[in-house]
Design a protein around this motif. Structure first.
Motif, PDB file in Angstrom:
ATOM      1  N   GLY A  73     -32.328 -15.643  47.482  1.00 48.08           N
ATOM      2  CA  GLY A  73     -33.144 -14.438  47.488  1.00 48.08           C
ATOM      3  C   GLY A  73     -33.349 -13.829  46.126  1.00 48.08           C
ATOM      4  N   PRO A  74     -34.311 -12.919  46.056  1.00 47.35           N
ATOM      5  CA  PRO A  74     -34.702 -12.332  44.770  1.00 47.35           C
ATOM      6  C   PRO A  74     -33.694 -11.345  44.189  1.00 47.35           C
ATOM      7  CG  PRO A  74     -35.929 -11.323  46.562  1.00 47.35           C
ATOM      8  CD  PRO A  74     -35.137 -12.460  47.167  1.00 47.35           C
ATOM      9  N   LEU A  75     -32.698 -10.925  44.958  1.00 45.69           N
ATOM     10  CA  LEU A  75     -31.743  -9.936  44.450  1.00 45.69           C
ATOM     11  C   LEU A  75     -30.528 -10.580  43.783  1.00 45.69           C
ATOM     12  CD1 LEU A  75     -31.864  -7.331  47.348  1.00 45.69           C
ATOM     13  CD2 LEU A  75     -33.176  -7.381  45.213  1.00 45.69           C
ATOM     14  N   GLY A  76     -30.425 -11.897  43.821  1.00 47.74           N
ATOM     15  CA  GLY A  76     -29.292 -12.595  43.224  1.00 47.74           C
ATOM     16  C   GLY A  76     -29.410 -12.721  41.713  1.00 47.74           C
ATOM     17  N   ALA A  77     -28.344 -13.235  41.112  1.00 49.00           N
ATOM     18  CA  ALA A  77     -28.319 -13.432  39.655  1.00 49.00           C
ATOM     19  C   ALA A  77     -27.537 -14.701  39.341  1.00 49.00           C
ATOM     20  CB  ALA A  77     -27.675 -12.235  38.970  1.00 49.00           C
ATOM     21  N   ILE A  78     -27.945 -15.350  38.262  1.00 49.16           N
ATOM     22  CA  ILE A  78     -27.278 -16.556  37.774  1.00 49.16           C
ATOM     23  C   ILE A  78     -26.512 -16.157  36.520  1.00 49.16           C
ATOM     24  CG2 ILE A  78     -27.600 -18.916  36.937  1.00 49.16           C
ATOM     25  CD1 ILE A  78     -30.390 -18.811  38.414  1.00 49.16           C
ATOM     26  N   GLU A  79     -25.194 -16.121  36.634  1.00 45.01           N
ATOM     27  CA  GLU A  79     -24.316 -15.691  35.538  1.00 45.01           C
ATOM     28  C   GLU A  79     -23.951 -16.900  34.671  1.00 45.01           C
ATOM     29  OE1 GLU A  79     -23.363 -12.534  35.045  1.00 45.01           O
ATOM     30  OE2 GLU A  79     -24.188 -11.710  36.899  1.00 45.01           O
ATOM     31  N   LEU A  80     -24.468 -16.933  33.455  1.00 49.28           N
ATOM     32  CA  LEU A  80     -24.195 -18.031  32.525  1.00 49.28           C
ATOM     33  C   LEU A  80     -23.212 -17.520  31.472  1.00 49.28           C
ATOM     34  CD1 LEU A  80     -27.929 -19.135  32.164  1.00 49.28           C
ATOM     35  CD2 LEU A  80     -26.183 -20.162  33.655  1.00 49.28           C
ATOM     36  N   ASP A  81     -21.942 -17.404  31.864  1.00 49.94           N
ATOM     37  CA  ASP A  81     -20.946 -16.780  30.993  1.00 49.94           C
ATOM     38  C   ASP A  81     -20.703 -17.560  29.699  1.00 49.94           C
ATOM     39  OD1 ASP A  81     -19.668 -18.823  32.431  1.00 49.94           O
ATOM     40  OD2 ASP A  81     -17.728 -17.809  32.373  1.00 49.94           O
ATOM     41  N   ALA A  82     -20.904 -18.855  29.690  1.00 45.31           N
ATOM     42  CA  ALA A  82     -20.664 -19.652  28.485  1.00 45.31           C
ATOM     43  C   ALA A  82     -21.600 -19.268  27.341  1.00 45.31           C
ATOM     44  CB  ALA A  82     -20.813 -21.137  28.785  1.00 45.31           C
ATOM     45  N   ILE A  83     -22.766 -18.716  27.690  1.00 41.10           N
ATOM     46  CA  ILE A  83     -23.714 -18.280  26.649  1.00 41.10           C
ATOM     47  C   ILE A  83     -23.985 -16.777  26.735  1.00 41.10           C
ATOM     48  CG2 ILE A  83     -24.805 -20.540  26.354  1.00 41.10           C
ATOM     49  CD1 ILE A  83     -27.123 -19.458  28.160  1.00 41.10           C
ATOM     50  N   ALA A  84     -23.245 -16.083  27.591  1.00 45.58           N
ATOM     51  CA  ALA A  84     -23.363 -14.628  27.771  1.00 45.58           C
ATOM     52  C   ALA A  84     -24.793 -14.206  28.103  1.00 45.58           C
ATOM     53  CB  ALA A  84     -22.841 -13.886  26.539  1.00 45.58           C
ATOM     54  N   VAL A  85     -25.382 -14.907  29.093  1.00 45.17           N
ATOM     55  CA  VAL A  85     -26.737 -14.596  29.559  1.00 45.17           C
ATOM     56  C   VAL A  85     -26.714 -14.566  31.082  1.00 45.17           C
ATOM     57  CG1 VAL A  85     -29.129 -15.417  29.693  1.00 45.17           C
ATOM     58  CG2 VAL A  85     -27.876 -15.632  27.544  1.00 45.17           C
ATOM     59  N   THR A  86     -27.401 -13.587  31.661  1.00 41.49           N
ATOM     60  CA  THR A  86     -27.584 -13.507  33.107  1.00 41.49           C
ATOM     61  C   THR A  86     -29.069 -13.572  33.405  1.00 41.49           C
ATOM     62  OG1 THR A  86     -25.597 -12.163  33.390  1.00 41.49           O
ATOM     63  CG2 THR A  86     -27.236 -12.073  35.157  1.00 41.49           C
ATOM     64  N   LEU A  87     -29.438 -14.469  34.318  1.00 40.00           N
ATOM     65  CA  LEU A  87     -30.833 -14.564  34.752  1.00 40.00           C
ATOM     66  C   LEU A  87     -30.940 -13.994  36.156  1.00 40.00           C
ATOM     67  CD1 LEU A  87     -31.929 -18.165  33.676  1.00 40.00           C
ATOM     68  CD2 LEU A  87     -32.109 -16.049  32.407  1.00 40.00           C
ATOM     69  N   LEU A  88     -31.822 -13.029  36.339  1.00 41.41           N
ATOM     70  CA  LEU A  88     -32.071 -12.469  37.661  1.00 41.41           C
ATOM     71  C   LEU A  88     -32.993 -13.397  38.430  1.00 41.41           C
ATOM     72  CD1 LEU A  88     -32.652  -8.732  36.667  1.00 41.41           C
ATOM     73  CD2 LEU A  88     -30.520  -9.836  37.422  1.00 41.41           C
ATOM     74  N   MET A  89     -32.702 -13.612  39.689  1.00 47.10           N
ATOM     75  CA  MET A  89     -33.539 -14.488  40.506  1.00 47.10           C
ATOM     76  C   MET A  89     -34.975 -13.966  40.580  1.00 47.10           C
ATOM     77  SD  MET A  89     -31.946 -17.206  41.718  1.00 47.10           S
ATOM     78  CE  MET A  89     -32.466 -17.651  43.380  1.00 47.10           C
ATOM     79  N   GLU A  90     -35.147 -12.652  40.592  1.00 47.97           N
ATOM     80  CA  GLU A  90     -36.508 -12.115  40.636  1.00 47.97           C
ATOM     81  C   GLU A  90     -37.284 -12.487  39.377  1.00 47.97           C
ATOM     82  OE1 GLU A  90     -36.391  -7.850  40.990  1.00 47.97           O
ATOM     83  OE2 GLU A  90     -35.199  -7.617  39.178  1.00 47.97           O
ATOM     84  N   ASP A  91     -36.596 -12.664  38.250  1.00 46.79           N
ATOM     85  CA  ASP A  91     -37.256 -13.098  37.015  1.00 46.79           C
ATOM     86  C   ASP A  91     -37.523 -14.598  37.035  1.00 46.79           C
ATOM     87  OD1 ASP A  91     -37.223 -10.513  36.005  1.00 46.79           O
ATOM     88  OD2 ASP A  91     -35.330 -10.815  34.931  1.00 46.79           O
ATOM     89  N   VAL A  92     -36.595 -15.369  37.585  1.00 43.84           N
ATOM     90  CA  VAL A  92     -36.781 -16.820  37.683  1.00 43.84           C
ATOM     91  C   VAL A  92     -38.010 -17.128  38.533  1.00 43.84           C
ATOM     92  CG1 VAL A  92     -35.780 -18.949  38.651  1.00 43.84           C
ATOM     93  CG2 VAL A  92     -34.342 -17.377  37.312  1.00 43.84           C
ATOM     94  N   TYR A  93     -38.207 -16.371  39.601  1.00 41.42           N
ATOM     95  CA  TYR A  93     -39.320 -16.609  40.535  1.00 41.42           C
ATOM     96  C   TYR A  93     -40.499 -15.649  40.327  1.00 41.42           C
ATOM     97  CZ  TYR A  93     -36.425 -19.934  43.055  1.00 41.42           C
ATOM     98  OH  TYR A  93     -35.667 -21.022  43.401  1.00 41.42           O
ATOM     99  N   GLU A  94     -40.550 -14.992  39.194  1.00 42.13           N
ATOM    100  CA  GLU A  94     -41.653 -14.053  38.931  1.00 42.13           C
ATOM    101  C   GLU A  94     -43.001 -14.750  39.045  1.00 42.13           C
ATOM    102  OE1 GLU A  94     -43.356 -11.112  35.422  1.00 42.13           O
ATOM    103  OE2 GLU A  94     -41.484 -12.181  35.107  1.00 42.13           O
ATOM    104  N   GLY A  95     -43.891 -14.173  39.865  1.00 40.19           N
ATOM    105  CA  GLY A  95     -45.230 -14.714  40.045  1.00 40.19           C
ATOM    106  C   GLY A  95     -45.315 -15.903  40.986  1.00 40.19           C
ATOM    107  N   VAL A  96     -44.196 -16.350  41.530  1.00 45.54           N
ATOM    108  CA  VAL A  96     -44.162 -17.520  42.402  1.00 45.54           C
ATOM    109  C   VAL A  96     -44.295 -17.068  43.851  1.00 45.54           C
ATOM    110  CG1 VAL A  96     -42.772 -19.471  43.197  1.00 45.54           C
ATOM    111  CG2 VAL A  96     -42.713 -18.808  40.783  1.00 45.54           C
ATOM    112  N   THR A  97     -45.196 -17.719  44.588  1.00 46.47           N
ATOM    113  CA  THR A  97     -45.337 -17.423  46.014  1.00 46.47           C
ATOM    114  C   THR A  97     -44.973 -18.673  46.800  1.00 46.47           C
ATOM    115  OG1 THR A  97     -47.676 -18.042  45.942  1.00 46.47           O
ATOM    116  CG2 THR A  97     -47.144 -15.700  45.660  1.00 46.47           C
ATOM    117  N   PHE A  98     -44.512 -18.454  48.030  1.00 50.04           N
ATOM    118  CA  PHE A  98     -44.140 -19.562  48.910  1.00 50.04           C
ATOM    119  C   PHE A  98     -45.048 -19.553  50.110  1.00 50.04           C
ATOM    120  CE2 PHE A  98     -40.340 -18.369  46.521  1.00 50.04           C
ATOM    121  CZ  PHE A  98     -39.986 -19.590  45.981  1.00 50.04           C
ATOM    122  N   ASP A  99     -45.461 -20.741  50.541  1.00 48.28           N
ATOM    123  CA  ASP A  99     -46.377 -20.869  51.699  1.00 48.28           C
ATOM    124  C   ASP A  99     -45.647 -20.621  52.992  1.00 48.28           C
ATOM    125  OD1 ASP A  99     -48.184 -21.628  49.741  1.00 48.28           O
ATOM    126  OD2 ASP A  99     -47.858 -23.759  50.087  1.00 48.28           O
TER     127      ASP A  99
END
Length: 186
Positions: free
Chosen positions: A160-186
């Motif tokens: 879902g869009p409210l999750g997050a991908i925690e990349l602690d080795a590089i100190a970066v967090t990607l929000l799922m809503e940003d990963v799927y920004e502009g993407v629609t599903f049929d």
């Protein structure tokens, strides 16, 4: 000539040959295999991941790379993940990530099984790799494999869009809503 009589290619031969090719290839067990094109949804997700990783790495030592760069996954094996982060020494003339810490594979219908089975095993054998993320194109779902500095690989499913991908080795967090920004599903 029998196909079994062909000598497997070395990594050096592969990259020398690849320089003259318009398409992208991986080297699997010493044999070059051409990569298929991607859907718009696949490409949108890849661009979103690249953009967010690049923003998150601003001022840090890691560098985002695309599927045009490669990682060595074993003898006679070169893979081209969709997106990655190389934390090794930069060499502008090299085709290989020197110390990939993060790999993203955006899944396609035709490659999803191979990505999540064969490539999973290959990627997890890379000593420098700390995060491996498979991003689905059929639904807002990611599978995040992560390995602490000292420890075993752990799997986390993010839905879902409210999750997050925690990349602690590089100190970066990607929000799922940003990963799927502009993407629609049929």
């Amino acid at each position: 000539m029998n196909a079994l009589d062909v000598e497997p290619w070395t990594v050096e031969r592969f990259f020398a040959w690849q320089e003259d090719q318009e398409e992208r290839f991986e080297l699997v067990d010493g044999v070059p295999l051409m990569l298929a094109g991607a859907s718009q949804r696949h490409d949108m997700i890849a661009v979103n991941v690249i953009a967010r990783l690049s923003q998150g790495l601003h001022g840090k030592t890691g560098r985002t790379f695309t599927g045009h760069h490669a990682v060595r996954t074993g003898p006679g094996r070169i893979r081209r993940p969709t997106v990655g982060v190389d934390c090794g020494r930069p060499d502008p003339n090299d085709y290989l990530a020197s110390a990939p810490a993060v790999i993203f594979e955006v899944l396609s219908r035709s490659t999803r099984s191979d990505d999540q089975l064969r490539k999973l095993e290959e990627y997890q054998a890379i000593p420098s790799l700390r995060h491996l993320v498979f991003v689905d194109t059929l639904d807002a779902v990611a599978t995040h494999w992560h390995r602490p500095a000292e420890g075993e690989w752990k799997r986390v499913a993010i839905q879902g869009p409210l999750g997050a991908i925690e990349l602690d080795a590089i100190a970066v967090t990607l929000l799922m809503e940003d990963v799927y920004e502009g993407v629609t599903f049929d």
